[in-house]
Design a protein around this motif. Structure first.
Motif, PDB file in Angstrom:
ATOM      1  N   GLY A  37     105.338   0.359  95.980  1.00 57.45           N
ATOM      2  CA  GLY A  37     104.444   0.816  97.050  1.00 57.45           C
ATOM      3  C   GLY A  37     104.126   2.299  97.003  1.00 57.45           C
ATOM      4  N   ASP A  52     110.733   4.283  96.323  1.00 58.84           N
ATOM      5  CA  ASP A  52     111.556   3.425  95.470  1.00 58.84           C
ATOM      6  C   ASP A  52     111.634   4.049  94.097  1.00 58.84           C
ATOM      7  OD1 ASP A  52     112.293   1.197  97.098  1.00 58.84           O
ATOM      8  OD2 ASP A  52     110.176   0.622  97.142  1.00 58.84           O
ATOM      9  N   ARG A 122     108.431  -8.653  87.344  1.00 56.49           N
ATOM     10  CA  ARG A 122     108.965  -9.547  88.387  1.00 56.49           C
ATOM     11  C   ARG A 122     108.308  -9.292  89.740  1.00 56.49           C
ATOM     12  NH1 ARG A 122     112.368  -6.956  91.967  1.00 56.49           N
ATOM     13  NH2 ARG A 122     112.729  -4.793  91.388  1.00 56.49           N
ATOM     14  N   ARG A 123     107.355  -8.394  89.798  1.00 57.33           N
ATOM     15  CA  ARG A 123     106.811  -7.970  91.095  1.00 57.33           C
ATOM     16  C   ARG A 123     105.653  -8.849  91.571  1.00 57.33           C
ATOM     17  NH1 ARG A 123     108.935  -2.792  92.744  1.00 57.33           N
ATOM     18  NH2 ARG A 123     110.585  -2.371  91.266  1.00 57.33           N
ATOM     19  N   ASP A 124     105.235  -8.583  92.809  1.00 59.89           N
ATOM     20  CA  ASP A 124     104.281  -9.494  93.441  1.00 59.89           C
ATOM     21  C   ASP A 124     102.829  -9.317  92.970  1.00 59.89           C
ATOM     22  OD1 ASP A 124     104.177  -7.036  94.725  1.00 59.89           O
ATOM     23  OD2 ASP A 124     104.535  -7.819  96.753  1.00 59.89           O
ATOM     24  N   ASN A 128     101.187  -3.326  93.134  1.00 63.37           N
ATOM     25  CA  ASN A 128     102.578  -2.961  93.446  1.00 63.37           C
ATOM     26  C   ASN A 128     103.431  -2.930  92.190  1.00 63.37           C
ATOM     27  OD1 ASN A 128     102.103  -2.838  96.156  1.00 63.37           O
ATOM     28  ND2 ASN A 128     102.897  -4.869  96.628  1.00 63.37           N
ATOM     29  N   ASP A 168     107.966 -17.278  94.553  1.00 65.99           N
ATOM     30  CA  ASP A 168     108.290 -16.698  95.854  1.00 65.99           C
ATOM     31  C   ASP A 168     107.063 -16.814  96.772  1.00 65.99           C
ATOM     32  OD1 ASP A 168     108.943 -15.229  98.034  1.00 65.99           O
ATOM     33  OD2 ASP A 168     109.295 -13.344  96.984  1.00 65.99           O
ATOM     34  N   THR A 170     106.784 -16.226  99.844  1.00 63.37           N
ATOM     35  CA  THR A 170     106.554 -15.184 100.861  1.00 63.37           C
ATOM     36  C   THR A 170     105.463 -14.231 100.379  1.00 63.37           C
ATOM     37  OG1 THR A 170     108.236 -13.671 100.010  1.00 63.37           O
ATOM     38  CG2 THR A 170     108.938 -15.209 101.728  1.00 63.37           C
ATOM     39  N   ARG A 171     105.190 -14.263  99.081  1.00 68.35           N
ATOM     40  CA  ARG A 171     104.118 -13.405  98.550  1.00 68.35           C
ATOM     41  C   ARG A 171     102.763 -13.758  99.165  1.00 68.35           C
ATOM     42  NH1 ARG A 171     106.353 -13.476  92.317  1.00 68.35           N
ATOM     43  NH2 ARG A 171     107.904 -11.831  92.648  1.00 68.35           N
ATOM     44  N   ARG A 174     102.716 -11.686 102.161  1.00 71.58           N
ATOM     45  CA  ARG A 174     102.568 -10.283 101.758  1.00 71.58           C
ATOM     46  C   ARG A 174     101.127 -10.011 101.315  1.00 71.58           C
ATOM     47  NH1 ARG A 174     107.173  -7.435 100.515  1.00 71.58           N
ATOM     48  NH2 ARG A 174     106.172  -6.333  98.804  1.00 71.58           N
ATOM     49  N   TYR A 178      98.779  -6.974 102.796  1.00 70.06           N
ATOM     50  CA  TYR A 178      98.182  -5.865 102.034  1.00 70.06           C
ATOM     51  C   TYR A 178      96.662  -5.927 102.087  1.00 70.06           C
ATOM     52  CZ  TYR A 178     102.811  -4.933 100.105  1.00 70.06           C
ATOM     53  OH  TYR A 178     104.138  -4.634  99.965  1.00 70.06           O
ATOM     54  N   ARG A 181      95.633  -4.699 105.504  1.00 67.75           N
ATOM     55  CA  ARG A 181      96.015  -3.296 105.720  1.00 67.75           C
ATOM     56  C   ARG A 181      95.107  -2.357 104.937  1.00 67.75           C
ATOM     57  NH1 ARG A 181     101.476  -1.140 103.157  1.00 67.75           N
ATOM     58  NH2 ARG A 181     102.529  -2.483 104.657  1.00 67.75           N
TER      59      ARG A 181
HETATM   60  N1  CTP Z   1     108.243  -6.854  95.800  1.00 66.92           N
HETATM   61  C1  CTP Z   1     107.842  -8.006  95.160  1.00 66.92           C
HETATM   62  N2  CTP Z   1     107.933  -9.238  95.744  1.00 66.92           N
HETATM   63  C2  CTP Z   1     108.437  -9.338  97.008  1.00 66.92           C
HETATM   64  C3  CTP Z   1     108.867  -8.193  97.668  1.00 66.92           C
HETATM   65  C4  CTP Z   1     108.745  -6.959  97.051  1.00 66.92           C
HETATM   66  O1  CTP Z   1     107.383  -7.913  94.038  1.00 66.92           O
HETATM   67  N3  CTP Z   1     108.532 -10.546  97.566  1.00 66.92           N
HETATM   68  C5  CTP Z   1     108.137  -5.546  95.114  1.00 66.92           C
HETATM   69  C6  CTP Z   1     106.762  -4.910  95.162  1.00 66.92           C
HETATM   70  O2  CTP Z   1     106.562  -4.232  93.940  1.00 66.92           O
HETATM   71  C7  CTP Z   1     106.902  -3.894  96.278  1.00 66.92           C
HETATM   72  C8  CTP Z   1     108.349  -3.461  96.135  1.00 66.92           C
HETATM   73  O3  CTP Z   1     109.038  -4.631  95.688  1.00 66.92           O
HETATM   74  O4  CTP Z   1     105.991  -2.825  96.124  1.00 66.92           O
HETATM   75  C9  CTP Z   1     109.002  -2.961  97.385  1.00 66.92           C
HETATM   76  O5  CTP Z   1     108.919  -3.945  98.403  1.00 66.92           O
HETATM   77  P1  CTP Z   1     108.507  -3.540  99.877  1.00 66.92           P
HETATM   78  O6  CTP Z   1     109.368  -2.429 100.332  1.00 66.92           O
HETATM   79  O7  CTP Z   1     108.490  -4.802 100.676  1.00 66.92           O
HETATM   80  O8  CTP Z   1     107.003  -3.082  99.669  1.00 66.92           O
HETATM   81  P2  CTP Z   1     106.354  -1.648  99.657  1.00 66.92           P
HETATM   82  O9  CTP Z   1     105.079  -1.832  98.926  1.00 66.92           O
HETATM   83  O10 CTP Z   1     107.291  -0.625  99.119  1.00 66.92           O
HETATM   84  O11 CTP Z   1     106.232  -1.280 101.161  1.00 66.92           O
HETATM   85  P3  CTP Z   1     105.188  -1.723 102.267  1.00 66.92           P
HETATM   86  O12 CTP Z   1     104.930  -3.167 102.121  1.00 66.92           O
HETATM   87  O13 CTP Z   1     105.907  -1.404 103.531  1.00 66.92           O
HETATM   88  O14 CTP Z   1     104.001  -0.865 102.042  1.00 66.92           O
END
Ligand code: CTP
Length: 411
Positions: A37, A52, A122-124, A128, A168, A170-171, A174, A178, A181
């Motif tokens: 993020g 992070d 491994r990220r969403d 990110n 996952d 929950t993505r 998420r 995003y 937002r």
């Molecule tokens: N992440 C992911 N899959 C998830 C949760 C998190 O890949 N289910 C990764 C993303 O790269 C994300 C990072 O972990 O950017 C940090 O997670 P989080 O703190 O939830 O997101 P941020 O982008 O840092 O913060 P925010 O959503 O508050 O802007």
């Protein structure tokens, strides 16, 4: 090696922190990167308070060295091999780069140490999944394997691969957060995958769904998120009856336009307002919220809905409004108020919240006992009558109250 010009955009305390991480990492022959993020937000010029850091090496050890050097508060999460630092109002999370394998949908992944690329993979979403090195010799160089920078400039939320939502679900929640937002759009393929994989939300634990839902409710664009999630079928997977409706839009508008405190609790109650008892019960159970404050508040709203007809009557005595609403949390009452369309209902609820619930009698139980009454239900009943008389303006001073007590108690 092209510098991204991102590190210099950091707030001075964060810049100091990143540079310190970089120097200490270089000394130990390991590498440190800003990831996730923070990189996205730096590129967008959005404020950053949480950082992070992904470390190709021992993150906990590096965090310890940084805490010592910067005088920061350190918390180590041994089980996860991660550490957090707190400096002023800033939080820094540090983790060793890791690779993850999802053995079955919805379950937490198997984790092992890895390189930066594994960690990004491994990220969403692509936006990110970028990193910026903080140590020499490639300080401020961007790593972007998945086209995150392009997607940021085009305003797109894109998953990294076709089974991302299966890994996952929950993505999905998420993604919508995003999207709304940032004023972005789901990339076409990502939207298709999301719709195709909605059932995967059934694999997610109640606690994780609840956490994601609360994150929605904390966003400034919460109503837009709920509307979009409803259209995509996400809220319907939490409970089939949970969907965005026109009345909900008006209720949220009224909440935003009023001066009531906008809390996730209020927004939760607004969201579930149209559910009946059984539906609410099931939703709360699904979100592992049974027995929680949200359970209490939303059930109070449900109970209050049944009293609306009574509360909408014109010319209702102030004491009647008080006795009907007394004992209910102000959030539950505000929920009803946001949905109320009948002007008398709204004004009666507002009157209670603004004025009536603060009204007190001058005499209390002790004083009544000093006047000769004995402790017990009769004393309680007299106190209630006294308060009703105060509310309705039948008594206005302490001496009026004393007279009334004498009359009621036959003293
Ligand atoms: N992440 C992911 N899959 C998830 C949760 C998190 O890949 N289910 C990764 C993303 O790269 C994300 C990072 O972990 O950017 C940090 O997670 P989080 O703190 O939830 O997101 P941020 O982008 O840092 O913060 P925010 O959503 O508050 O802007």
């Amino acid at each position: 090696m092209q510098r991204a010009g991102l590190i210099e955009r950091l707030h001075p305390p964060l810049l100091n922190l990143a540079l310190t991480a970089g120097k200490l990492a270089a000394k130990s022959g390991i590498r440190a990167y800003l990831v996730g993020g923070i990189v996205r937000d730096l590129m967008l010029g959005r404020p950053c308070v949480d950082v992070d850091l992904a470390i190709e090496g021992d993150a906990v050890k590096l965090a310890g060295q940084m805490a010592q050097k910067l005088g920061a508060r350190l918390t180590v999460h041994k089980a996860f091999g991660t550490a957090s630092l707190k400096i002023d109002d800033f939080n820094v999370d540090m983790a060793t780069c890791r690779s993850e394998i999802y053995r079955c949908p919805g379950a937490l992944p198997l984790v092992s140490p890895g390189a930066l690329q594994d960690d990004l993979k491994r990220r969403d979403f692509s936006i990110n999944a970028m990193a910026v090195s903080v140590n020499a010799p490639d300080r401020d160089v961007l790593t972007d394997f998945f086209g995150g920078r392009r997607d940021l400039s085009q305003g797109l939320i894109r998953v990294l691969h076709n089974i991302s939502f299966q890994d996952d679900a929950t993505r999905m929640m998420r993604a919508v957060r995003y999207e709304q937002r940032l004023g972005f759009k789901l990339e076409r393929g990502t939207a298709r995958l999301l719709k195709r994989n909605l059932d995967m939300l059934d694999t997610i634990s109640g606690d994780r769904l609840k956490n994601e839902l609360l994150l929605w409710l904390k966003e400034e664009s919460c109503p837009a998120i709920l509307r979009r999630a409803s259209r995509l079928g996400i809220t319907g997977k939490l409970h089939p009856a949970l969907r965005w409706q026109r009345t909900m839009r008006s209720a949220f508008r009224r909440a935003y336009a009023s001066n009531i405190v906008k809390t996730p609790h209020l927004f939760f109650c607004l969201l579930v307002y149209n559910l009946n008892e059984e539906q609410l019960y099931k939703l709360l159970a699904r979100l592992n919220l049974t027995g929680s404050r949200l359970d209490l508040l939303s059930n109070q709203s449900l109970e209050l809905r049944k009293k609306c007809r009574e509360l909408a009557k014109p010319g209702l005595k102030r004491s009647k409004i008080y006795s009907t609403l007394h004992g209910y949390d102000s959030i539950s009452i505000q929920t009803i108020c946001c949905y109320a369309v009948i002007p008398t209902l709204r004004s009666n609820l507002a009157l209670y919240l603004k004025e009536l619930r603060q009204v007190k009698t001058s005499l209390d139980g002790n004083e009544l006992m000093k006047m000769g009454l004995r402790e017990g239900p009769r004393l309680g009943a007299i106190l209630n009558k006294l308060l009703a008389a105060r509310l309705d303006g039948a008594v206005q001073s302490k001496s009026d109250e004393i007279k009334l007590v004498r009359r009621l108690a036959g003293l």
